[in-house]
Structure formats: structure tokens, C-alpha cells
Design an enzyme around this catalytic site. Sequence first.
Site, mmCIF file in Angstrom:
data_model
loop_
_atom_site.group_PDB
_atom_site.id
_atom_site.type_symbol
_atom_site.label_atom_id
_atom_site.label_comp_id
_atom_site.label_asym_id
_atom_site.label_seq_id
_atom_site.Cartn_x
_atom_site.Cartn_y
_atom_site.Cartn_z
ATOM 1 N N ALA A 173 0.921 -1.215 0.028
ATOM 2 C CA ALA A 173 -0.065 0.116 0.032
ATOM 3 C C ALA A 173 0.982 1.099 0.120
ATOM 4 O O ALA A 173 1.850 1.353 0.736
ATOM 5 C CB ALA A 173 -0.769 0.059 1.156
ATOM 6 N N ASP A 201 13.315 12.141 17.636
ATOM 7 C CA ASP A 201 13.584 10.798 17.034
ATOM 8 C C ASP A 201 14.650 9.880 18.132
ATOM 9 O O ASP A 201 14.363 8.904 18.222
ATOM 10 C CB ASP A 201 14.208 11.122 15.590
ATOM 11 N N LYS A 208 14.381 6.463 20.245
ATOM 12 C CA LYS A 208 15.006 5.132 19.982
ATOM 13 C C LYS A 208 15.678 4.998 21.563
ATOM 14 O O LYS A 208 15.985 3.852 21.647
ATOM 15 C CB LYS A 208 16.199 5.622 18.847
HETATM 16 P P1 NDP Z 1 8.501 7.773 3.321
HETATM 17 O O1 NDP Z 1 7.944 8.960 3.632
HETATM 18 O O2 NDP Z 1 9.852 7.749 2.518
HETATM 19 O O3 NDP Z 1 7.532 6.589 2.937
HETATM 20 C C1 NDP Z 1 6.491 6.334 3.494
HETATM 21 C C2 NDP Z 1 5.409 5.556 2.620
HETATM 22 O O4 NDP Z 1 4.125 5.424 3.347
HETATM 23 C C3 NDP Z 1 5.149 6.347 1.389
HETATM 24 O O5 NDP Z 1 5.360 4.959 0.302
HETATM 25 C C4 NDP Z 1 3.767 6.733 1.464
HETATM 26 O O6 NDP Z 1 3.090 6.666 0.208
HETATM 27 C C5 NDP Z 1 3.352 5.608 2.376
HETATM 28 N N1 NDP Z 1 2.010 6.378 3.214
HETATM 29 C C6 NDP Z 1 1.989 7.293 4.050
HETATM 30 N N2 NDP Z 1 0.828 7.389 4.421
HETATM 31 C C7 NDP Z 1 -0.099 6.347 3.748
HETATM 32 C C8 NDP Z 1 -1.249 6.027 4.135
HETATM 33 N N3 NDP Z 1 -2.323 6.881 4.817
HETATM 34 N N4 NDP Z 1 -1.792 5.038 3.449
HETATM 35 C C9 NDP Z 1 -1.033 4.200 2.619
HETATM 36 N N5 NDP Z 1 0.246 4.448 2.481
HETATM 37 C C10 NDP Z 1 0.787 5.550 3.040
HETATM 38 O O7 NDP Z 1 9.311 7.287 4.941
HETATM 39 P P2 NDP Z 1 10.591 6.408 5.298
HETATM 40 O O8 NDP Z 1 10.549 5.021 4.464
HETATM 41 O O9 NDP Z 1 11.578 6.922 5.281
HETATM 42 O O10 NDP Z 1 10.282 5.932 6.729
HETATM 43 C C11 NDP Z 1 9.111 4.794 6.980
HETATM 44 C C12 NDP Z 1 9.398 4.585 8.459
HETATM 45 O O11 NDP Z 1 10.625 3.855 8.775
HETATM 46 C C13 NDP Z 1 9.080 5.420 9.378
HETATM 47 O O12 NDP Z 1 8.594 5.008 10.618
HETATM 48 C C14 NDP Z 1 10.530 5.988 9.774
HETATM 49 O O13 NDP Z 1 10.762 6.628 10.936
HETATM 50 C C15 NDP Z 1 11.229 4.671 9.736
HETATM 51 N N6 NDP Z 1 12.615 4.655 9.529
HETATM 52 C C16 NDP Z 1 13.069 5.449 8.402
HETATM 53 C C17 NDP Z 1 14.482 5.333 7.968
HETATM 54 C C18 NDP Z 1 15.256 6.102 6.855
HETATM 55 O O14 NDP Z 1 16.389 6.167 6.717
HETATM 56 N N7 NDP Z 1 14.206 6.728 6.218
HETATM 57 C C19 NDP Z 1 15.512 4.779 8.881
HETATM 58 C C20 NDP Z 1 14.721 3.994 10.030
HETATM 59 C C21 NDP Z 1 13.515 4.016 10.262
HETATM 60 P P3 NDP Z 1 3.606 7.767 -0.759
HETATM 61 O O15 NDP Z 1 4.917 7.193 -1.260
HETATM 62 O O16 NDP Z 1 2.538 7.261 -2.111
HETATM 63 O O17 NDP Z 1 3.532 8.865 -0.446
HETATM 64 N N1 HSE Z 2 15.616 10.246 10.630
HETATM 65 C C1 HSE Z 2 16.356 9.091 11.230
HETATM 66 C C2 HSE Z 2 17.801 9.401 11.452
HETATM 67 C C3 HSE Z 2 15.997 7.819 10.331
HETATM 68 O O1 HSE Z 2 18.160 10.479 10.718
HETATM 69 O O2 HSE Z 2 18.321 8.581 12.158
HETATM 70 C C4 HSE Z 2 16.577 6.676 10.761
HETATM 71 O O3 HSE Z 2 15.903 6.182 12.228
#
Ligand code: NDP
Ligand code: HSE
Length: 436
Positions: free
Chosen positions: A43, A201, A205
Site C-alpha cells: 500500500a 527521534d 530510539k
Molecule cells: P517515506 O515517507 O519515504 O515512506 C512512507 C510511505 O508510506 C510512502 O510510500 C507513503 O506513500 C506511504 N504512506 C503514508 N501514509 C499512507 C497512508 N495513509 N496509506 C498508505 N500509504 C501511506 O518514509 P520512510 O520510508 O523514510 O520511513 C518509513 C518508516 O521507517 C518511518 O517510521 C521512519 O521513521 C522509519 N525509518 C526510516 C529510516 C530512513 O532512513 N528513512 C530509517 C529507520 C527507520 P507515498 O509514497 O505514495 O507517499
Molecule cells: N531520521 C532518522 C535518522 C532515520 O536520521 O536517524 C533513521 O531512524
Amino acid sequence: MRPVKVGLLGIGTVGGGTVRVLKRNAQEISRRAGRGIEVVHAAARDLGKQRIADMQGIVLTSDPFEVVNNPELDIVIELIGGDTVARELVTQAIANGKHVVTANKALIAKHGNEIFAQAQSKGVMVAFEAAVAGGIPIIKAIREGLAGNRIEWLAGIINGTTNFILTEMRDKGRDFADVLKEAQKLGYAEADPTFDVEGIDAAHKLTILAAIAFGIPLQFTKVYTEGISKLTGEDVSYAEQLGYRIKMLGIARRVAQGIELRVHPTLVPYRRLIANVDGVMNAVLVKGDAAGPTLYYGPGAGAEPTASAVVADLVDVVRMLTADPDNRVPHLAFQPDALSDLPILAMDDVETSYYLRLRAHDRPGVLANVTRILSDLNISIEAIIQKGTMDGIATVILLTHRVFEKNMNQAIKRIQELPTITGDMMRIRMEQLSAN
Ligand code: NDP
Ligand code: HSE
């Protein structure tokens, strides 16, 4: 054996990275897990958006509840983020008897206690290795690798974005806002980057790390949190001249009166390995009574480093699918009925040393007044350095020995009331992080 079917909520940075790693390393992963692992249903909000992974063979939907309610799936990976929709989805997935893998530290830190209780009652696993320190397997290291230790303290660079910003500012003199923009472009920052910059954040953690290190419930609201937005290039440079680096640390320490939980910029002696962890890299230093200090290092954010942790959790879950739920590793390392109610200390009761910067009229007796206030409050000075005078105003740096925060707060208030002191004083906490 048929492959395990997995649903994916979110196909952004981490979700896209996860699909990429699962597809590229499918054979290796299957040899490790004993079965193939296939994402079949995913999704996202915008189904027309270009993705970083090949989505062929995956049914896409904009309704994430379709995924959690799909009876064909054994495991749901939550990579949407936040603690609203994601919480509902995880709760619904568990209610449907599905195992959950998530990278969502906000969700675990704030609602993990209830989520784990629900999971336990349904006999399902909730795995969250990717929630802390990206590609570093720190949850597994503390929960399993150090299970024989009484953990005394841990200190970590656990936010990649702030470490990247501090490093670029120090090494290249770059502007804060400009580096933050780059971190966002690289997919490091949270959806709301103030979570990174203001230490929220890292506090999420730290909440998780402290729970699995000390066997206490998740207590996010009790973490003291201070961000990097007030740091100046001047302090970064003075710290370097004094033999220190400023790092944004999460610190959890067991002391006689309870547990310290704090996130703040910290001066660390530059000869420590952790002081030399730069860019988006993270590092967690854990002091156990048996192992002594152990240090874990690796990329703290980004698509594939985080996907590495997500996929490791998937493999773990698949290996344990047929295990008796009572014989699995407890979510928070300790048996749920054996958690301790150790109090979390108020910041006033935390003892640490300090770097202080003040500006004072360059006149006889001015410094004597400052040192008198410190001495009246039992604060012992390690060093005083005058860094030069401009228009009759001298910049003075003081390093103190360890003192309770409440005494330091009083000292700062009284010093700032002196008519010879101008502007706000800067205070940055210092930690030696020695092996003892
Ligand atoms: P992104 O913003 O890149 O991705 C989020 C995704 O969720 C997108 O595909 C978005 O869709 C989708 N989304 C958001 N809301 C909805 C909804 N209501 N219904 C369906 N899909 C939805 O985030 P990240 O991948 O960076 O982060 C994801 C998680 O991982 C978070 O909890 C973050 O804290 C955690 N995290 C991130 C890290 C990083 O380096 N980025 C590292 C460690 C943890 P669309 O693409 O269409 O907008
Ligand atoms: N926003 C987070 C960071 C992603 O910069 O460490 C990894 O948890």
C-alpha cells in the site's frame, strides 16, 4: 515449502529499499529462512509515483487496510511511519493474527507496551530491529548477545540526520539549513525533520534501547530531550580546540537512585572512537558488567541499510513461525512479568560535567564573581580559558567537574544576573564515556 506471503505498508525510502533487497537477495534469504519470502500486496498513497524498486508481481492498493485484512498474508511490514494510521494498522494486523515487522520507532516508543501485550495475547511477533540505528543490529545485540550482562549504561549517536548535519558543519563550514535539506533529499530525515533536529527521534530510539537494556517498560515521556538547533559553529570550534567533539547523544544510565534517560548535544573527548563517528553513521556504546564496553557502528539511516534490518527481522519471524510463542525471545528482552519499576530520574538529579561559554566585560573582578557563584554551589572548575576580547567584551569558556544539574541551573541563573555578563550563556553537557 511454499514461500511466506508478506504485505507491505509504505513503499517510500525504507519500503522501496526492502523490496529491492528482498528481490536481489531472494536466494540467500530463502537459504537462511528455510523458505522464500515474497511481498505480494503493498500500500501507498500515490499509486502513480515512481518507485525506487521494481514493483512487478506486487498488487498495489491505496487502502492499507486491504493489506492488513488480506487473509493470505502471514506477515505485515509497517513502513508508513507516525503513530496514527500506523497504530491502527498494526493493531488491526495483530488482531488478524499476523506477525508485524516495523521500523517505526515513534510507534514503538509511544505505544509499544500496549502493542506487545496485544501481540503476546494473540501469540504473534512484533519485530522492530530497524527502529533503532538503521543497519546496526543493536536490538539483537543487546537483547540476545548481551543477555548475560547487567547493563550499566549505554550512549549512542542514534540519529543519522543530526550527525550528518554536525559533521558537515564542522568539516565544511556548511550552513545548517542547507545540510538539513540534503539529508531530506537523501531520505535520512523524518517526515517532520524537527523530530531529528530537536532530538525527538533520538528520544524514541533511546526509550527502546533503555527498555531492552534495563528491563523497564517503554517510557518515552520521561526522556529529557534537547536538540542541536541552538549549537553554534563557535562552540563546535572551541570544543575542538579543547580536545572534544560535540555529538548528539542518547544516554541511558543505571545509577543508585534509578535510570537516567537523556538526549542532548554532548562534548566527548575526541580520542574516543564514538567521537569519530561521522556523517550518517551511527554508533552505540554499551557497558555491560561482564563484557565491559562494546561498540556497534554502522549506517543509521537510508533505504538499504534500514531494509537490511527489516529483512533480518523477516527472516527471524519466518524461522520462528512454528515455535511455541512462550519460547520466543521476549519483545523487550526481559519476560513481560519481570519488568522492573526503577524510577526515571528528573534531569535536576542527573550528574554530569559541563562546558560553559559566557561573554563578560573585560574588567578586573568579573571572573572572580563568576567563580564565587560556582564555588558557592559546590561546582568545581576544571579549566577556564579566555578566548579573546572584542569591543571590551571577553569570551570565556569554563569546563567544570561533575555536578548535579539543579546546581548548574542555579549557577547559570545567578551568573546571568551579574551586570557584567552580557547575552545568554551557552551550556553543553560533557561525558568522558570511559570504560569504567
Ligand atoms: P517515506 O515517507 O519515504 O515512506 C512512507 C510511505 O508510506 C510512502 O510510500 C507513503 O506513500 C506511504 N504512506 C503514508 N501514509 C499512507 C497512508 N495513509 N496509506 C498508505 N500509504 C501511506 O518514509 P520512510 O520510508 O523514510 O520511513 C518509513 C518508516 O521507517 C518511518 O517510521 C521512519 O521513521 C522509519 N525509518 C526510516 C529510516 C530512513 O532512513 N528513512 C530509517 C529507520 C527507520 P507515498 O509514497 O505514495 O507517499
Ligand atoms: N531520521 C532518522 C535518522 C532515520 O536520521 O536517524 C533513521 O531512524
